[in-house]
Enzyme design. Structure first.
Site, PDB file in Angstrom:
ATOM      1  N   ARG A 299       0.687  -0.973   0.021  1.00 46.13           N
ATOM      2  CA  ARG A 299       0.099  -0.005  -0.023  1.00 46.13           C
ATOM      3  C   ARG A 299       0.874   1.411   0.023  1.00 46.13           C
ATOM      4  NH1 ARG A 299      -5.285   1.347   3.756  1.00 46.13           N
ATOM      5  NH2 ARG A 299      -5.873  -0.020   2.124  1.00 46.13           N
TER       6      ARG A 299
ATOM      7  N   CYS B 163     -16.535   1.495   1.348  1.00 45.98           N
ATOM      8  CA  CYS B 163     -15.175   0.741   1.685  1.00 45.98           C
ATOM      9  C   CYS B 163     -14.763   0.772   3.150  1.00 45.98           C
ATOM     10  CB  CYS B 163     -14.085   1.204   0.531  1.00 45.98           C
ATOM     11  SG  CYS B 163     -13.604   2.854   0.547  1.00 45.98           S
TER      12      CYS B 163
HETATM   13  N1  NVA Z   1     -10.274   6.555  -1.059  1.00 46.20           N
HETATM   14  C1  NVA Z   1      -9.673   6.085   0.109  1.00 46.20           C
HETATM   15  C2  NVA Z   1      -9.897   4.610   0.450  1.00 46.20           C
HETATM   16  C3  NVA Z   1      -9.626   4.251   1.902  1.00 46.20           C
HETATM   17  C4  NVA Z   1      -9.803   2.802   1.736  1.00 46.20           C
HETATM   18  C5  NVA Z   1      -8.393   6.478   0.378  1.00 46.20           C
HETATM   19  O1  NVA Z   1      -7.529   6.363  -0.618  1.00 46.20           O
HETATM   20  O2  NVA Z   1      -8.224   7.053   1.578  1.00 46.20           O
HETATM   21  N1   CP Z   2     -11.094  -0.230   2.965  1.00 47.70           N
HETATM   22  C1   CP Z   2      -9.959  -0.204   3.307  1.00 47.70           C
HETATM   23  O1   CP Z   2      -8.992  -0.582   2.381  1.00 47.70           O
HETATM   24  O2   CP Z   2      -9.721  -0.003   4.654  1.00 47.70           O
HETATM   25  P1   CP Z   2      -8.456   0.445   5.364  1.00 47.70           P
HETATM   26  O3   CP Z   2      -7.847   1.681   4.990  1.00 47.70           O
HETATM   27  O4   CP Z   2      -8.298   0.436   6.911  1.00 47.70           O
HETATM   28  O5   CP Z   2      -7.096  -0.881   5.158  1.00 47.70           O
END
Ligand code: NVA
Ligand code: CP
Length: 302
Positions: A103, A259
């Site tokens: 990530r 999400c």
């Molecule tokens: N669009 C959000 C999704 C979090 C799971 C972000 O990137 O912060």
């Molecule tokens: N939806 C999702 O990816 O949640 P987190 O940011 O908590 O991993």
């Protein structure tokens, strides 16, 4: 040949169904299964951004498949200190690990990591895409609707260029569900992503977009990494809030998707998020089952 999962363009429709069949089985048999395709394997989980669901579901998932998860805070790696290239990191990690889940911010970094690593790389969210989330969301829709085709009408409201919106467009292209992205003109989805997909359209007006939907999805207005643009975004997306009025225009059995994490009274009102129509915790749970199935295939050789 190793196979990566960086966007939903990295799997075919047939592979998607294989993942869903296995995910359903793993969900049914959770805690009773002797299925350990990651036995003897170590999986690195590199995180440059915060996470609750993704981190926990991947750590638990690797463990349940018999493997060892290693959580790596990118800020504490030489990579995060700016002291080592993505390429060198990929070569080194390929000598220790059997798979990488990452990530981070720019999608190009994940592409470079995948290009240089000898082991499968799974995208656990970049600024541009969040494929694991949308794969789990398709599985959740399948559980509720019993099908994935153009008779399933899904609407996404808010930031039409977010990682969730981008991945949702690819999810619609992959599965054939009918998708409307409802966003202001300034943040409408990129042309290239929408091109040639008759089942995906953009709509500026929330009232028009909501009509007859089976699923309404939204996401935060300020994604991780976009905090500097907070003030403009809070103003811009305000008319796209999912509330009782918008929800009331959808089909009578419409379900609410998010999400998570969610911000009550921003992108969604509490009376929608906390209503019986909300299936957000099923979505969160399904991250575990779907990612287990994905890892079994990509890293476990199933
Ligand atoms: N669009 C959000 C999704 C979090 C799971 C972000 O990137 O912060
Ligand atoms: N939806 C999702 O990816 O949640 P987190 O940011 O908590 O991993």
């Amino acid at each position: 040949m190793k196979k990566d999962f960086l966007t939903l363009q990295d799997i075919t429709k047939e592979e998607m169904w294989q993942v869903f069949d296995l995910a359903a089985k793993l969900k049914r048999e959770r805690g009773k299964s002797s299925f350990k395709p990651l036995e003897g394997k170590s999986i690195g989980l590199i995180f440059a951004k915060s996470s609750t669901r993704t981190r926990v579901s991947f750590e638990v998932g690797v463990h349940e498949l018999g493997g060892i998860p290693l959580y790596l805070d990118q800020g504490k790696m030489q990579l995060g200190r700016g002291s080592e290239t993505v390429g060198d990191t990929a070569h080194v990690l390929s000598r220790y690990l059997h798979g990488i889940v990452i990530r981070t911010y720019g999608h190009a970094e994940v592409e470079e990591l995948a290009r240089t690593a000898d082991i499968p790389v799974i995208n656990a969210l970049t600024n541009e895409y969040h494929p694991c989330q949308l794969l789990a969301d398709l599985f959740t829709i399948l559980e509720y609707s019993g099908k994935l085709d153009s008779t399933v009408k899904v609407g996404f409201f808010g930031d039409g260029r977010s990682n969730i919106a981008n991945s949702m467009i690819l999810a619609a292209r992959l599965s054939g569900i009918d998708l409307v992205i409802c966003s202001p003109e300034e943040e409408r989805p990129g042309e290239a992503l929408m091109a040639g997909a008759p089942n995906v359209r953009w709509e500026r007006c929330p009232e028009k977009a909501a009509k007859g939907l089976n699923y309404i999805y939204t996401d935060v207005w300020v994604s991780m990494g976009f905090e500097d643009d907070k003030e403009r975004r809070m103003q811009l997306f305000r008319p796209y809030q999912v509330n009782r009025k918008i929800f009331g225009l959808a089909a009578p059995d419409c379900k609410f998707l998010h999400c998570l994490p969610a911000h009550r009274e921003e992108e969604v009102t509490a009376d929608v998020l906390d209503s019986p129509a909300s299936i957000v915790f099923d979505e969160a749970e399904n991250r575990l089952h779907v990612q287990k199935a994905l890892m079994a295939k990509l890293i476990g050789g199933c």
